[in-house]
Design a protein around this motif. Sequence first.
Motif: not given
Length: 604
Positions: A123, A126-127, A302, A537, A540, A543-544
Amino acid sequence: MPKAFDALNPPFDRLTPTEVARLRDALDIAYFPPGDTIIEAGKPSDALYVVIKGEVEERDGTDVEAVLGPKQSFDARALVHGGSTTRFVASEETLAYAVPRDLVLLLIQANSGFAAFFYSDISRRLDAMAKADETEGVESVLRARIGEANVRPAVFVEADLSIEGAGHAMREADTNALLVRDGDQVGVVTGMNLSKGVILERRAISEPIRELTRFDMISVDAEDFVFEALMKMTRHNKRRLVVTEKGAIRGFLEDIDILGLFAGNSQLIPGRIDRARSVEDLTFAAADIQRQVERLNHQGVKVEVIAEMTSDLNRLLFAKLFDILAPPAIRDQGALMIMGSEGRGEQTVRTDQDNGLLLAEPVDDAVLDAFRAAFTDALERFGFPPCPGNVMVRNPIWSQPIDAFERQLRGWVLSPDAESPMWLGIFVDAVGVAGRQDLVDRAKATLFAMLKGEAAYLAQFAKAVDQFPGPSGGLVNSLMATVGRDEVIDLKKSGVFPIVHGVRCLAIEKGIDATSTVKRIEALAETSLFGSTFAAELTSAFRYLMALRLKSQLAASKRGAMEDEAQVRLSALNTLDRDLMRDALRVVKQFREVVRNHFKLGLF
């Protein structure tokens, strides 16, 4: 000093030229014979290694989790966090660059983009990567061609047309500017010109528009760059430019259209949908929605933002189509609902239709059949492919009176067949977008009431989390062991679906009525089913995988091969994406275990 080191290889592409020079000066080259342990599990590392030649296996006990080849680096965890959870062994003669630990730590302190690679949780990583990409997204817009913007079509009128006539022409063409022909010259008249002429200059509406027309037009070509248009607008103090293409006038480019390239056309499309009076009108709006997905992705927006904006616009589109096509009996008594990824607000590129119709009272069969066919056919024209499972309005199973639909739900729960779990999973994600929302709420309440306390049924339902091969079945091992050998992974089956379905099952059990996967995860974290750290986690990782799938979908769409929309070729991923992929799939593996243990799937 090794000169062949590739500083464009992630994560080193985040370094400044000065930092790259410092890195090159400090590099060493290490040699490892076959079978040599480079980093031992649980032990720290004094260097970050980048493979030059050969192969390195990452082993978890006796399992091979990854085979690393040229340009791949290891092991950030052992370097920064004091120890690796796995062991790295040279599987053949291997040469590797060695970046000293002290230098890596200094670069991490100085460069946040580079530091993101070393975060232990997906997380945070990625941010950080998203923030580093924001500037690149802006620059990509400025380098876009003007033809990619929302160029407003040219509408020509003659110079002797009256002011009143020009006003009507603008309204009919839904435009605020007209091109005016006056002999050999062409000029522009705007709605503001007309208003000032009548109100401030007291001109009669019968006067010709010739006197209100500006003939000092500034033009740009459709192949020019957006930054060139911005420069001309600034230099000449213009809010509107004429766009030409191959010598002919194509239309207008306004300052708000350039803004639309940065923010998408989300602020413009709703107006087009609202003004639509026919299916043909909506076809153009539907195309705009899909083009916006491509623009926003190109700008590095995003994936969750893209999905939310696209979902909102699609729902407006569906509602307007319902309003145009539904006869009064269906419009007054019906509820249009969308399901699947559309219902969850997670669809970006159009994959298939998932929609249905609930009716408060029965409707004449001929009227209902006509609407079913017209609605589904219109969506196909918009680019929404038919659902392979036929979950569409045209299927009587998904368009019927509420009483009959509730009996059908009971049958799926009490006398299930092979397809019942799939139908239930699809309907759990349903949301109403037009008409009688209370009918959708009633049907979902009925389903949740039937499933309350049905632990055995929910366990059977949850078994689908293992429907496709995934990390728990050794996918991480086989997947990462074949990097560089042109292996393909299905992102939906191996990553997205297990999260979506597992979260859906847990949400049903807890009575959570949210439909989006992320909101369900947040609600589940509040029930203490798992902690907030794991929830972050899992979100994230989801989303990834969705972002990676979106890239795959857009590439497949350009190739005209949407059957491959969820597939990614691992050899095409860079080092950072492969590392993130592995981390995401490990989270998926952990989550599958959560679902298995919670529903005691080992007993079934």
